[in-house]
Design an enzyme around this catalytic site. Structure first.
Site, PDB file in Angstrom:
ATOM      1  N   LYS A  53     -76.314 -75.521 -14.053  1.00 59.24           N
ATOM      2  CA  LYS A  53     -76.623 -76.512 -14.736  1.00 59.24           C
ATOM      3  C   LYS A  53     -75.514 -77.998 -14.545  1.00 59.24           C
ATOM      4  O   LYS A  53     -75.232 -77.615 -13.111  1.00 59.24           O
ATOM      5  CB  LYS A  53     -75.749 -76.331 -16.073  1.00 59.24           C
TER       6      LYS A  53
ATOM      7  N   ASP B  25     -69.000 -71.997 -19.174  1.00 59.37           N
ATOM      8  CA  ASP B  25     -69.992 -72.151 -19.833  1.00 59.37           C
ATOM      9  C   ASP B  25     -71.369 -71.225 -19.108  1.00 59.37           C
ATOM     10  O   ASP B  25     -72.296 -71.487 -19.365  1.00 59.37           O
ATOM     11  CB  ASP B  25     -70.037 -72.847 -17.929  1.00 59.37           C
TER      12      ASP B  25
END
Length: 285
Positions: free
Chosen positions: A9, A140
């Site tokens: 990401k 995350d």
């Protein structure tokens, strides 16, 4: 043998609030998956073990024991399922995401591990339950499990799935020197950089502020050479910090432009990867 994959990401927008009494920080993040993956393959074994390989990166620093997030994810899933003595597993991890680069490589490992172990052990754990286990492993990890585009609030684990954005073509400028997330947040707190979180910002408003990252000054303070690199004009736009760094990312008009820019950076002696955004989440392969 069971395999699963998860995406890396970038934070297209990352606002961080002051340190809370519990030591955490509230954030407002526009998470975006990219087309770089971590693939985790699991097989039954006599003991817990991990082997990490990569065609792109140096993985010599990756832990090979139970401290690795792939093992921690498996043990957390076993606990959630009420399994007291889970079958030890061997993990083969194929990495494309920079280690300690601010792109959630370890979190993607954990997410892929959850999906693979859930299948290998025939647990039938549903997605909401997997997301709850993911949240216990790191801020995350839930997004790595979800993928695509999402707005994260709270400590980052409260996610709101967003419509897929048009593809973005990216160049990642890698740094061989890792940057500790904990150290960046510690410097962030010392510098008093916490911003007031505005959770009312819409997706369009966040996209309009593409690249904002509250952690940039702290990361640049810890690594002055990174600041110097980010300020260099390579001829393809502004550099933005990915997460807590030290990976920098640039937006290009086309994938061909991104590939050309990565070639130019490599010709100058830098380590660079061209990629694009992805709408995918964690999945069996």
């Amino acid at each position: 043998m069971t395999s699963a994959t998860a995406q890396g990401k970038i934070n297209l927008y990352f606002q961080v609030g002051p340190r809370l009494e519990n030591g955490y920080h509230e954030v407002l993040s526009l998470y975006q998956a990219v087309a770089l993956t971590e693939t985790v393959t699991v097989t039954p074994s006599s003991s817990w073990s991990v082997n990490t390989t990569s065609d792109l990166l140096d993985t010599s620093g990756a832990p090979t024991d139970q401290s690795n997030l792939v093992v921690r994810a498996a043990l957390a899933l076993a606990q959630q399922a009420g399994i007291k003595n889970p079958q030890p597993m061997h993990f083969e991890v194929e990495k494309q995401i920079p280690v300690a680069g601010g792109m959630a490589g370890g979190s993607a490992d954990a997410a892929a591990s959850l999906v693979a172990i859930n299948e290998a052990w025939c647990l039938g754990t549903d997605f909401p339950q997997l997301m709850a286990v993911a949240a216990s492993l790191g801020a995350d990890v839930p997004f790595a499990l979800m993928g695509g585009t999402a707005i994260g609030t709270g400590t980052g684990v409260k996610l709101s799935k967003q419509p897929d954005l048009d593809p973005l073509h990216l160049v990642l400028l890698l740094n061989p020197k890792p940057l500790s997330t904990a150290a960046v947040f510690e410097r962030f707190d010392a510098l008093g950089l916490g911003e007031k979180i505005n959770e009312d910002l819409s997706l369009a408003e966040l996209v309009s502020q593409l690249g904002h990252n509250s952690l940039s000054p702290a990361a640049f303070s810890l690594m002055p050479e990174l600041k110097e690199l980010a300020e260099k004009d390579f001829g393809f736009g502004k550099a933005w910090l990915s997460g807590s760094g030290p990976t920098l990312w640039y937006r290009c008009e086309t994938q061909s432009d991104a590939e050309k820019a990565a070639d130019e950076l490599r010709a100058l002696g830098h380590s660079a990867i061209s990629t694009s955004t992805s709408n995918m989440g964690s999945r069996l392969v």
